[in-house]
Design a protein around this motif. Structure first.
Motif, PDB file in Angstrom:
ATOM      1  N   LEU A  68       0.820  -1.211   0.000  1.00 61.52           N
ATOM      2  CA  LEU A  68       0.000   0.000   0.000  1.00 61.52           C
ATOM      3  C   LEU A  68       0.855   1.263   0.000  1.00 61.52           C
ATOM      4  N   ASP A  69       0.727   2.047  -1.061  1.00 64.82           N
ATOM      5  CA  ASP A  69       1.437   3.323  -1.130  1.00 64.82           C
ATOM      6  C   ASP A  69       0.732   4.349  -0.248  1.00 64.82           C
ATOM      7  N   ILE A  70       1.494   5.203   0.396  1.00 65.63           N
ATOM      8  CA  ILE A  70       0.881   6.236   1.233  1.00 65.63           C
ATOM      9  C   ILE A  70       0.239   7.326   0.388  1.00 65.63           C
ATOM     10  N   MET A  71       0.937   7.759  -0.655  1.00 60.03           N
ATOM     11  CA  MET A  71       0.446   8.860  -1.480  1.00 60.03           C
ATOM     12  C   MET A  71      -0.507   8.338  -2.547  1.00 60.03           C
ATOM     13  N   LEU A  72      -1.804   8.524  -2.319  1.00 60.85           N
ATOM     14  CA  LEU A  72      -2.832   8.073  -3.249  1.00 60.85           C
ATOM     15  C   LEU A  72      -3.813   9.221  -3.495  1.00 60.85           C
ATOM     16  N   PRO A  73      -4.434   9.259  -4.654  1.00 62.87           N
ATOM     17  CA  PRO A  73      -5.453  10.297  -4.910  1.00 62.87           C
ATOM     18  C   PRO A  73      -6.702  10.040  -4.076  1.00 62.87           C
ATOM     19  N   GLY A  74      -7.324  11.116  -3.652  1.00 68.03           N
ATOM     20  CA  GLY A  74      -8.525  10.967  -2.837  1.00 68.03           C
ATOM     21  C   GLY A  74      -8.161  10.527  -1.427  1.00 68.03           C
ATOM     22  N   MET A  75      -8.489   9.324  -1.069  1.00 69.62           N
ATOM     23  CA  MET A  75      -8.159   8.774   0.241  1.00 69.62           C
ATOM     24  C   MET A  75      -6.723   8.256   0.238  1.00 69.62           C
ATOM     25  N   ASP A  76      -5.874   8.772   1.133  1.00 66.42           N
ATOM     26  CA  ASP A  76      -4.483   8.337   1.119  1.00 66.42           C
ATOM     27  C   ASP A  76      -4.313   6.971   1.782  1.00 66.42           C
ATOM     28  N   GLY A  77      -3.108   6.429   1.669  1.00 68.38           N
ATOM     29  CA  GLY A  77      -2.843   5.096   2.179  1.00 68.38           C
ATOM     30  C   GLY A  77      -2.998   4.969   3.674  1.00 68.38           C
ATOM     31  N   LEU A  78      -2.706   6.021   4.412  1.00 72.87           N
ATOM     32  CA  LEU A  78      -2.856   5.974   5.863  1.00 72.87           C
ATOM     33  C   LEU A  78      -4.319   5.784   6.262  1.00 72.87           C
ATOM     34  N   GLU A  79      -5.219   6.495   5.594  1.00 77.10           N
ATOM     35  CA  GLU A  79      -6.640   6.351   5.898  1.00 77.10           C
ATOM     36  C   GLU A  79      -7.155   4.986   5.442  1.00 77.10           C
ATOM     37  N   VAL A  80      -6.650   4.506   4.305  1.00 80.26           N
ATOM     38  CA  VAL A  80      -7.023   3.160   3.861  1.00 80.26           C
ATOM     39  C   VAL A  80      -6.635   2.144   4.933  1.00 80.26           C
ATOM     40  N   CYS A  81      -5.418   2.271   5.441  1.00 81.76           N
ATOM     41  CA  CYS A  81      -4.950   1.352   6.475  1.00 81.76           C
ATOM     42  C   CYS A  81      -5.820   1.438   7.728  1.00 81.76           C
ATOM     43  N   ARG A  82      -6.144   2.658   8.147  1.00 80.07           N
ATOM     44  CA  ARG A  82      -7.000   2.823   9.325  1.00 80.07           C
ATOM     45  C   ARG A  82      -8.331   2.105   9.149  1.00 80.07           C
ATOM     46  N   GLN A  83      -8.937   2.294   7.989  1.00 75.95           N
ATOM     47  CA  GLN A  83     -10.251   1.690   7.760  1.00 75.95           C
ATOM     48  C   GLN A  83     -10.176   0.170   7.708  1.00 75.95           C
ATOM     49  N   LEU A  84      -9.139  -0.340   7.069  1.00 72.22           N
ATOM     50  CA  LEU A  84      -8.991  -1.795   6.985  1.00 72.22           C
ATOM     51  C   LEU A  84      -8.821  -2.409   8.367  1.00 72.22           C
ATOM     52  N   ARG A  85      -8.102  -1.732   9.224  1.00 77.90           N
ATOM     53  CA  ARG A  85      -7.858  -2.272  10.569  1.00 77.90           C
ATOM     54  C   ARG A  85      -9.106  -2.249  11.437  1.00 77.90           C
ATOM     55  N   ARG A  86     -10.104  -1.479  11.042  1.00 80.29           N
ATOM     56  CA  ARG A  86     -11.346  -1.430  11.825  1.00 80.29           C
ATOM     57  C   ARG A  86     -12.320  -2.538  11.433  1.00 80.29           C
TER      58      ARG A  86
END
Length: 244
Positions: free
Chosen positions: A52-70
């Motif tokens: 997972l790259d951190i720099m992504l358009p729209g929702m960045d990788g950090l937020e993607v990771c947060r959501q997946l972990r929930r």
């Protein structure tokens, strides 16, 4: 059956290169170019690992990771973050939000494959360890289902479950492996380098803050007072020790 890896990066050339190298190594690869697509793919495809790259358009990788972990379906899926060179804050924050490891751009094929293999391998089993005298402590009762018992903790190694003071505790893969390793070696002071080598499973090229972040997570989930830990104690200038 080939292990499935989700590669998330909006740089098409880089994503194709990563996918090619992983496929050549025998993995089945799916790709996504933005945060929302990554979430959809992770939920529907159930990959064995996510790059997972951190720099992504729209929702960045950090937020993607947060959501997946929930989410239950993806809470324990290993995540390898891609960070830009020199972005130390991104590396630490990535670990804070639930990434298991990171690799810094630009990176080589061998480094990427080593980290991918280590994460997948470590998601399949718990690292070994011994007690202070080279043998398993008597208190470390290993039943037919491979269980560690230490004070308020019961660790089911086969089922990868942890119970503390009667409460089930959800841990991410690296948190679980670190805890199991500390408990197996209870009473022994372990340096950060030792923990990186034995838990992360290869000669880690990052820094020891990785260990500190994971220890802090464990304390928040297991200690009655995380600010004054009784189970996982810091040995100043050396590392950590599990005491009970």
């Amino acid at each position: 059956m080939a292990r499935k890896i989700l590669v998330v990066d909006d740089e098409a050339v880089l994503a194709e290169t990563i996918a090619y190298n992983l496929e050549q190594a025998g993995y089945h690869v799916i790709t996504a170019a933005d945060g929302n697509s990554a979430l959809d793919a992770a939920r529907s495809e159930r990959p064995d690992l996510i790059v997972l790259d951190i720099m992504l358009p729209g929702m960045d990788g950090l937020e993607v990771c947060r959501q997946l972990r929930r989410e239950n379906k993806t809470a324990t899926t290993p995540i390898l973050m891609l960070t830009a060179r020199g972005d130390e804050i991104d590396k630490v924050v990535g670990l804070e939000v639930g990434a298991d490891d990171y690799v810094t751009k630009p990176f080589g094929r061998r480094e990427l494959l080593a980290r991918v293999r280590a994460l997948i391998r470590r998601s399949d089993y718990v690292p070994g360890g011994e007690g202070e005298n080279g043998e398993e402590p008597e208190q470390e009762r290993r039943s037919a289902n491979r269980e560690l018992v230490a004070g308020p903790l019961r660790i089911d190694l086969a089922g990868r479950r942890v119970n503390c003071r009667g409460q089930d505790i959800e841990l991410q893969p690296k948190q679980f492996e670190l805890l199991a390793y500390l408990v197996r070696n209870r009473g022994t002071v372990l340096t950060r380098d030792q923990l990186l080598h034995n838990v992360w499973g290869y000669d880690y090229v990052g820094d020891t803050r990785t260990v500190d972040v994971h220890v802090r997570w464990l304390r928040e989930k297991l200690e009655e007072d995380p600010a004054n830990p009784k189970l996982i104690q810091t040995v100043r200038g050396v590392g950590y020790v599990f005491r009970w």
